[in-house]
Design a protein around this motif. Structure first.
Motif, PDB file in Angstrom:
ATOM      1  N   ALA A  36      35.412 -18.774  51.645  1.00  0.00           N
ATOM      2  CA  ALA A  36      34.533 -18.688  52.810  1.00  0.00           C
ATOM      3  C   ALA A  36      34.037 -20.049  53.275  1.00  0.00           C
ATOM      4  O   ALA A  36      33.547 -20.184  54.394  1.00  0.00           O
ATOM      5  CB  ALA A  36      33.334 -17.777  52.497  1.00  0.00           C
ATOM      6  N   GLY A  37      34.134 -21.063  52.407  1.00  0.00           N
ATOM      7  CA  GLY A  37      33.722 -22.403  52.812  1.00  0.00           C
ATOM      8  C   GLY A  37      32.455 -22.896  52.142  1.00  0.00           C
ATOM      9  O   GLY A  37      31.866 -23.890  52.588  1.00  0.00           O
ATOM     10  N   LYS A  38      32.031 -22.248  51.068  1.00  0.00           N
ATOM     11  CA  LYS A  38      30.789 -22.655  50.402  1.00  0.00           C
ATOM     12  C   LYS A  38      30.897 -24.078  49.854  1.00  0.00           C
ATOM     13  O   LYS A  38      30.055 -24.935  50.142  1.00  0.00           O
ATOM     14  CB  LYS A  38      30.444 -21.660  49.286  1.00  0.00           C
ATOM     15  N   SER A  39      31.933 -24.317  49.059  1.00  0.00           N
ATOM     16  CA  SER A  39      32.128 -25.661  48.514  1.00  0.00           C
ATOM     17  C   SER A  39      32.428 -26.664  49.621  1.00  0.00           C
ATOM     18  O   SER A  39      31.968 -27.812  49.584  1.00  0.00           O
ATOM     19  CB  SER A  39      33.274 -25.664  47.498  1.00  0.00           C
ATOM     20  N   THR A  40      33.195 -26.230  50.621  1.00  0.00           N
ATOM     21  CA  THR A  40      33.513 -27.099  51.751  1.00  0.00           C
ATOM     22  C   THR A  40      32.256 -27.550  52.470  1.00  0.00           C
ATOM     23  O   THR A  40      32.111 -28.732  52.825  1.00  0.00           O
ATOM     24  CB  THR A  40      34.449 -26.367  52.732  1.00  0.00           C
ATOM     25  N   LEU A  41      31.315 -26.635  52.687  1.00  0.00           N
ATOM     26  CA  LEU A  41      30.071 -26.987  53.374  1.00  0.00           C
ATOM     27  C   LEU A  41      29.275 -28.011  52.560  1.00  0.00           C
ATOM     28  O   LEU A  41      28.802 -29.014  53.103  1.00  0.00           O
ATOM     29  CB  LEU A  41      29.237 -25.735  53.619  1.00  0.00           C
ATOM     30  N   LEU A  42      29.140 -27.774  51.265  1.00  0.00           N
ATOM     31  CA  LEU A  42      28.387 -28.705  50.428  1.00  0.00           C
ATOM     32  C   LEU A  42      29.034 -30.090  50.428  1.00  0.00           C
ATOM     33  O   LEU A  42      28.347 -31.112  50.554  1.00  0.00           O
ATOM     34  CB  LEU A  42      28.293 -28.171  48.999  1.00  0.00           C
ATOM     35  N   ARG A  43      30.341 -30.122  50.310  1.00  0.00           N
ATOM     36  CA  ARG A  43      31.052 -31.402  50.273  1.00  0.00           C
ATOM     37  C   ARG A  43      30.987 -32.118  51.618  1.00  0.00           C
ATOM     38  O   ARG A  43      30.970 -33.352  51.679  1.00  0.00           O
ATOM     39  CB  ARG A  43      32.497 -31.191  49.846  1.00  0.00           C
ATOM     40  N   THR A  44      30.928 -31.350  52.702  1.00  0.00           N
ATOM     41  CA  THR A  44      30.812 -31.960  54.028  1.00  0.00           C
ATOM     42  C   THR A  44      29.434 -32.580  54.206  1.00  0.00           C
ATOM     43  O   THR A  44      29.299 -33.697  54.711  1.00  0.00           O
ATOM     44  CB  THR A  44      31.088 -30.920  55.123  1.00  0.00           C
ATOM     45  N   ILE A  45      28.392 -31.867  53.804  1.00  0.00           N
ATOM     46  CA  ILE A  45      27.036 -32.419  53.887  1.00  0.00           C
ATOM     47  C   ILE A  45      26.925 -33.684  53.044  1.00  0.00           C
ATOM     48  O   ILE A  45      26.260 -34.651  53.419  1.00  0.00           O
ATOM     49  CB  ILE A  45      26.000 -31.371  53.434  1.00  0.00           C
ATOM     50  N   ALA A  46      27.624 -33.688  51.884  1.00  0.00           N
ATOM     51  CA  ALA A  46      27.599 -34.843  50.986  1.00  0.00           C
ATOM     52  C   ALA A  46      28.535 -35.962  51.433  1.00  0.00           C
ATOM     53  O   ALA A  46      28.698 -36.961  50.724  1.00  0.00           O
ATOM     54  CB  ALA A  46      27.965 -34.394  49.572  1.00  0.00           C
ATOM     55  N   LYS A  47      29.164 -35.805  52.602  1.00  0.00           N
ATOM     56  CA  LYS A  47      30.054 -36.809  53.198  1.00  0.00           C
ATOM     57  C   LYS A  47      31.328 -37.023  52.381  1.00  0.00           C
ATOM     58  O   LYS A  47      31.925 -38.106  52.419  1.00  0.00           O
ATOM     59  CB  LYS A  47      29.321 -38.135  53.398  1.00  0.00           C
ATOM     60  N   ARG A  48      31.759 -35.983  51.687  1.00  0.00           N
ATOM     61  CA  ARG A  48      33.021 -36.042  50.963  1.00  0.00           C
ATOM     62  C   ARG A  48      34.164 -35.422  51.764  1.00  0.00           C
ATOM     63  O   ARG A  48      35.321 -35.563  51.380  1.00  0.00           O
ATOM     64  CB  ARG A  48      32.886 -35.357  49.607  1.00  0.00           C
ATOM     65  N   LEU A  49      33.831 -34.719  52.842  1.00  0.00           N
ATOM     66  CA  LEU A  49      34.815 -34.159  53.759  1.00  0.00           C
ATOM     67  C   LEU A  49      34.391 -34.489  55.187  1.00  0.00           C
ATOM     68  O   LEU A  49      33.190 -34.567  55.476  1.00  0.00           O
ATOM     69  CB  LEU A  49      34.923 -32.641  53.575  1.00  0.00           C
ATOM     70  N   PRO A  50      35.353 -34.635  56.104  1.00  0.00           N
ATOM     71  CA  PRO A  50      35.006 -34.992  57.474  1.00  0.00           C
ATOM     72  C   PRO A  50      34.526 -33.795  58.297  1.00  0.00           C
ATOM     73  O   PRO A  50      34.882 -32.650  58.023  1.00  0.00           O
ATOM     74  CB  PRO A  50      36.332 -35.527  58.030  1.00  0.00           C
ATOM     75  N   VAL A  51      33.736 -34.086  59.303  1.00  0.00           N
ATOM     76  CA  VAL A  51      33.274 -33.092  60.271  1.00  0.00           C
ATOM     77  C   VAL A  51      34.260 -33.044  61.427  1.00  0.00           C
ATOM     78  O   VAL A  51      34.608 -34.093  61.993  1.00  0.00           O
ATOM     79  CB  VAL A  51      31.873 -33.460  60.792  1.00  0.00           C
ATOM     80  N   ALA A  52      34.721 -31.843  61.786  1.00  0.00           N
ATOM     81  CA  ALA A  52      35.597 -31.715  62.952  1.00  0.00           C
ATOM     82  C   ALA A  52      34.790 -31.789  64.236  1.00  0.00           C
ATOM     83  O   ALA A  52      35.220 -32.398  65.218  1.00  0.00           O
ATOM     84  CB  ALA A  52      36.372 -30.404  62.886  1.00  0.00           C
ATOM     85  N   ASP A  53      33.605 -31.180  64.237  1.00  0.00           N
ATOM     86  CA  ASP A  53      32.721 -31.217  65.399  1.00  0.00           C
ATOM     87  C   ASP A  53      31.332 -30.813  64.934  1.00  0.00           C
ATOM     88  O   ASP A  53      31.163 -30.145  63.910  1.00  0.00           O
ATOM     89  CB  ASP A  53      33.215 -30.273  66.496  1.00  0.00           C
ATOM     90  N   GLY A  54      30.338 -31.191  65.709  1.00  0.00           N
ATOM     91  CA  GLY A  54      28.958 -30.875  65.365  1.00  0.00           C
ATOM     92  C   GLY A  54      28.259 -32.047  64.685  1.00  0.00           C
ATOM     93  O   GLY A  54      28.825 -33.137  64.551  1.00  0.00           O
ATOM     94  N   GLN A  55      27.033 -31.809  64.249  1.00  0.00           N
ATOM     95  CA  GLN A  55      26.225 -32.879  63.683  1.00  0.00           C
ATOM     96  C   GLN A  55      25.531 -32.419  62.404  1.00  0.00           C
ATOM     97  O   GLN A  55      25.118 -31.261  62.280  1.00  0.00           O
ATOM     98  CB  GLN A  55      25.174 -33.357  64.678  1.00  0.00           C
ATOM     99  N   ILE A  56      25.401 -33.350  61.467  1.00  0.00           N
ATOM    100  CA  ILE A  56      24.621 -33.140  60.253  1.00  0.00           C
ATOM    101  C   ILE A  56      23.643 -34.305  60.135  1.00  0.00           C
ATOM    102  O   ILE A  56      24.040 -35.465  60.168  1.00  0.00           O
ATOM    103  CB  ILE A  56      25.503 -33.092  58.996  1.00  0.00           C
TER     104      ILE A  56
END
Length: 216
Positions: free
Chosen positions: A58-78
């Motif tokens: 569902a993207g749980k780990s993906t979301l955490l890693r994105t907030i932690a700047k370990r994955l890129p954002v396709a669109d939007g802001q954090i």
């Protein structure tokens, strides 16, 4: 879990727009050809504990890693105007050195105090002192997890903790200790966002974000 359920698409209602906390606006994250996070907006204030739930993928780990700047954002802001401490599903320990050396190195890399007395107290916080000087490849998964969690004891009081399955491999006593540390952090003005399938900080009635699953 005794908690309040919130739809993943927008958790900003009823939140102050001036809180110095985590703010996610219209977030899209793509993994390969798949859109994993689809327009998520979420705002979290100091003192908040949120749990991410949803099916596998569902993207749980993906979301955490994105907030932690370990994955890129396709669109939007954090926006995160406070320090971020990420403890992933993998323990992130070097197997060739001891837990104490791992913790001291992590503190140095992140600009945190690493005096021997501070490291000792952090290790004691998760009852990791007895095996702290053994190379971590020799340790059980539960011991390694406890060492990974000692990083939380070094984190700044106002930090955002991103925890991916933090209570995996923990015995009941350590699980209870984790809950105590998490609740104390929130009560002191910190924030916690955790992905877990298990009960987590139940006494604090954490709010729940349900991620619906991968979109194709």
């Amino acid at each position: 879990m005794n908690a309040t359920e919130i739809n993943a698409s927008n958790t900003t209602a009823n939140k102050s727009q001036h809180a110095l906390g985590l703010q996610i606006t219209g977030l899209y994250v793509q993994r390969g050809m798949h859109l994993v996070i689809n327009g998520l907006s979420h705002q979290q204030q100091p003192g908040d504990i949120y749990c991410l739930t949803g099916p596998n993928g569902a993207g749980k780990s993906t979301l955490l890693r994105t907030i932690a700047k370990r994955l890129p954002v396709a669109d939007g802001q954090i926006s995160v105007p406070v320090p971020v401490v990420y403890v992933g599903h993998n323990d992130g320990l070097s197997g060739s050195i001891s837990g104490r050396e791992n913790l001291r190195g992590w503190a140095k890399i992140n600009g945190l105090p690493c005096l021997s007395s501070i490291i000792d107290n952090a290790l004691a916080s998760f009852a990791a002192t007895d095996f702290a000087d053994i190379e971590t490849y020799r340790l059980s998964s539960g011991q390694r997890r406890r060492l990974a969690l000692t990083r939380l004891s070094l984190a700044p009081a106002n930090s955002l903790w991103l925890l991916d399955e933090p209570n995996t491999s923990l015995d009941q006593a350590t699980n209870e200790r984790l809950d105590e540390v998490v609740i104390a952090h929130a009560e002191g003005g910190g924030m916690v966002l955790a992905a877990t399938h298990l009960d987590f900080a139940v006494a604090a009635s954490p709010q729940i974000i349900i991620l619906p699953g991968r979109l194709k």
